[in-house]
Scaffold this motif. Structure first.
Motif, PDB file in Angstrom:
ATOM      1  N   ALA A   6       0.835  -1.208   0.000  1.00  0.00           N
ATOM      2  CA  ALA A   6       0.000   0.000   0.000  1.00  0.00           C
ATOM      3  C   ALA A   6       0.866   1.253   0.000  1.00  0.00           C
ATOM      4  O   ALA A   6       0.606   2.211  -0.741  1.00  0.00           O
ATOM      5  CB  ALA A   6      -0.943  -0.007   1.200  1.00  0.00           C
ATOM      6  N   VAL A  11       1.091   4.113  -3.125  1.00  0.00           N
ATOM      7  CA  VAL A  11       0.884   5.558  -2.899  1.00  0.00           C
ATOM      8  C   VAL A  11       2.107   6.350  -3.343  1.00  0.00           C
ATOM      9  O   VAL A  11       1.991   7.395  -4.000  1.00  0.00           O
ATOM     10  CB  VAL A  11       0.556   5.827  -1.416  1.00  0.00           C
ATOM     11  CG1 VAL A  11       0.530   7.333  -1.139  1.00  0.00           C
ATOM     12  CG2 VAL A  11      -0.774   5.200  -1.035  1.00  0.00           C
ATOM     13  N   LEU A  17      -5.537   0.236  -5.016  1.00  0.00           N
ATOM     14  CA  LEU A  17      -5.890   0.555  -3.633  1.00  0.00           C
ATOM     15  C   LEU A  17      -7.365   0.295  -3.368  1.00  0.00           C
ATOM     16  O   LEU A  17      -7.753  -0.140  -2.273  1.00  0.00           O
ATOM     17  CB  LEU A  17      -5.549   2.017  -3.328  1.00  0.00           C
ATOM     18  CG  LEU A  17      -4.063   2.372  -3.294  1.00  0.00           C
ATOM     19  CD1 LEU A  17      -3.880   3.878  -3.133  1.00  0.00           C
ATOM     20  CD2 LEU A  17      -3.347   1.625  -2.165  1.00  0.00           C
ATOM     21  N   ILE A  19      -4.102   2.344   4.318  1.00  0.00           N
ATOM     22  CA  ILE A  19      -4.128   3.175   3.107  1.00  0.00           C
ATOM     23  C   ILE A  19      -4.284   4.646   3.454  1.00  0.00           C
ATOM     24  O   ILE A  19      -3.580   5.508   2.905  1.00  0.00           O
ATOM     25  CB  ILE A  19      -5.255   2.705   2.163  1.00  0.00           C
ATOM     26  CG1 ILE A  19      -4.919   1.323   1.594  1.00  0.00           C
ATOM     27  CG2 ILE A  19      -5.461   3.706   1.023  1.00  0.00           C
ATOM     28  CD1 ILE A  19      -6.069   0.663   0.857  1.00  0.00           C
ATOM     29  N   GLY A  32      -3.052   7.413   1.015  1.00  0.00           N
ATOM     30  CA  GLY A  32      -3.752   6.936  -0.173  1.00  0.00           C
ATOM     31  C   GLY A  32      -4.917   7.805  -0.577  1.00  0.00           C
ATOM     32  O   GLY A  32      -5.118   8.088  -1.772  1.00  0.00           O
TER      33      GLY A  32
END
Length: 505
Positions: free
Chosen positions: A374, A378, A398, A412, A417
């Motif tokens: 994750a 990002v 994601l 996230i 994210g």
């Protein structure tokens, strides 16, 4: 609406090459224009009438011989005529004529289309068949066949299919000839479901996987065979009601050990971005069942994908992830140093697409997060924020990782994210797929817990989603769902209830 429909009909109008050439010639002879001026005038004239010129060679025909200055034709047809003459007389010049023909076909689809209209396919196929026992001659003839069939899969017939299967089988140990045969197969399968099914029935899949294994250290063969395997899983032929894309993907995996073949090939080319990009793209097409996604992880596929993302980022976090995964030391040369920006960004996009595909398995979702995936996704989005496709695939990956996984949502959000998705919406307001995937991600982050709603709203989510709704009709459902789950006021339209009226008058 009527004007748009009429314009669409006009845009499909076609003319023959002879008609176009006649207008150019008339401009030269009747209006005393220079060749370049006559050509430009003809193009503008037909385009103003809504004629599609994509299949027209936009050049002034050349004199084919000094003896007959009246005989004018296009160079690709001159090359084709020279091949016919050389074959008829058993002249040694046929190889050079084939090379010229290949060069002309490589100039564009219009040249290939014109050659096909003048019966080039049986001539070139005959050259391939005559050269079956001579490596150089076969190589030159196959290159010509590859160039001719690019974008013209309908040319392949039963005789051509039998020749290709025979050539692939007979020259399995020759990397160069295998690569050329596979390229012709690929050209004949793009947007042609019947050719795909016929070639699969003829046994092309084991030949493709065997080529990757046998020539694993030849990047061109690996890449070409990998792309061709992926084409076998396409459903891109609008002429058939449904295809065998899913069945072909299962056959590649279950009957021909395709996942292991591809993962092993990726390990053999750790710094070749072009090859790795194709391998990741093919993995994403093969992850069609829950167990296949887990198999990719078990074979080391997740490990090498995490490696690729980590190597694309020159930062302490990526080094930490590499070391914790026992992949490579921090002194490993990043793949981003080994290729140009466009190839590198294509690789990142394909890795993200593959991660999205295997995350369809709930256990794999957790494995990706536990591996630091994750964070890397990002960071990849932030590094390549100007690339719409990377942003789209990053948000999509994601989005799948967050689905039904509150703990993953927490990771996230904490690694940025949500902010990256909103920044992607700001950066690419005209890209509908970026807007859709970002909206879906934001919705998934709050669908099972409202803990992050206020934080995401404070980042400016409501205004950006509203802008997407106003700009893109396709964002309607996902945009309104995101606003609803974020706790915003949203108008949910009820299109038809079955009341207050009748379907018939």
């Amino acid at each position: 609406m009527l004007r748009s429909a009429a314009a669409a009909v006009m845009a499909t109008r076609r003319i023959t090459q002879e008609t176009f050439d006649a207008v150019v010639r008339e401009n030269i002879e009747e209006f005393d224009m220079k060749e370049s001026e006559a050509l430009k005038e003809a193009i503008e004239q037909f385009e103003s009438q809504g004629v599609d010129l994509s299949n027209i060679v936009k050049a002034v025909p050349k004199v084919s011989s000094e003896e007959n200055t009246e005989d004018q034709t296009h160079e690709v047809l001159q090359a084709l005529e020279s091949i016919k003459t050389a074959v008829a007389s058993s002249s040694a010049s046929v190889l050079e004529d084939l090379r010229v023909f290949t060069q002309q076909c490589s100039l564009g689809f219009a040249q290939r289309y014109l050659a096909a209209q003048k019966e080039a396919y049986p001539v070139i196929l005959a050259c391939c068949q005559r050269a079956a026992g001579e490596k150089e001659a076969l190589s030159v003839a196959l290159a010509a066949l590859s160039a001719l069939t690019d974008g013209q899969p309908d040319l392949l017939d039963v005789e051509g299919r039998e020749f290709l299967m025979g050539a692939l089988t007979a020259h399995q140990t020759d990397a160069a000839l295998s690569c050329l045969c596979i390229r012709v197969v690929r050209h004949c399968c793009v947007k042609h479901e019947n050719n795909r099914q016929d070639l699969v029935k003829a046994g092309v899949l084991p030949l493709l996987t065997a080529s990757i294994t046998r020539h694993i250290h030849h990047p061109e063969v690996v890449k070409e065979a990998c792309v061709t395997l992926r084409v076998m899983t396409f459903d891109d032929d609008v002429r058939v009601p449904f295809g065998h894309a899913h069945e072909h993907a299962k056959m590649i995996v279950l009957e021909h050990n395709g996942l292991k073949v591809i993962v092993e090939a990726a390990k053999a080319h750790p710094e070749n971005a072009a090859v790795l990009s194709e391998l990741c793209g093919t993995l994403s097409r093969l992850a069609v069942r829950n167990e296949f996604c887990q198999d990719i992880v078990d074979l080391g596929g997740l490990k090498f994908m995490i490696t690729l993302l980590a190597d694309s980022l020159d930062c302490p976090v990526s080094c930490r992830i590499r070391e914790s995964f026992s992949i490579v030391s921090c002194e490993h040369k990043p793949i981003s140093c080994c290729c140009d920006a466009s190839v590198f960004q294509e690789l990142v996009k394909q890795v993200l697409s593959a991660l999205k595909a295997i995350a369809g398995n709930d256990d794999v979702k957790d494995a990706i997060v536990n591996a630091g995936g994750a964070e890397l996704i990002v960071m990849a989005m932030n590094r390549h924020m100007s690339n719409a496709q990377v942003c789209e695939q990053g948000s999509a990956a994601l989005c799948v990782i967050a689905l039904r996984k509150p703990n993953n949502c927490k990771v996230i959000v904490e690694c940025g994210g949500a902010l990256a998705a909103l920044q992607a919406m700001k950066t690419h307001p005209a890209e509908v797929n970026v807007q859709k995937q970002s909206c879906m991600l934001l919705r998934n982050l709050v669908a099972r817990t409202r803990d992050f709603s206020q934080l995401i709203l404070e980042m400016g989510a409501e205004a950006l989603i509203s802008q997407a709704l106003a700009a893109h009709r396709d964002c309607g459902d996902v945009g309104r769902a995101a606003l609803r789950d974020l706790g915003c006021q949203v108008e949910l339209r009820e299109l038809w209830t079955g009341k207050k009226g009748s379907l018939s008058r």
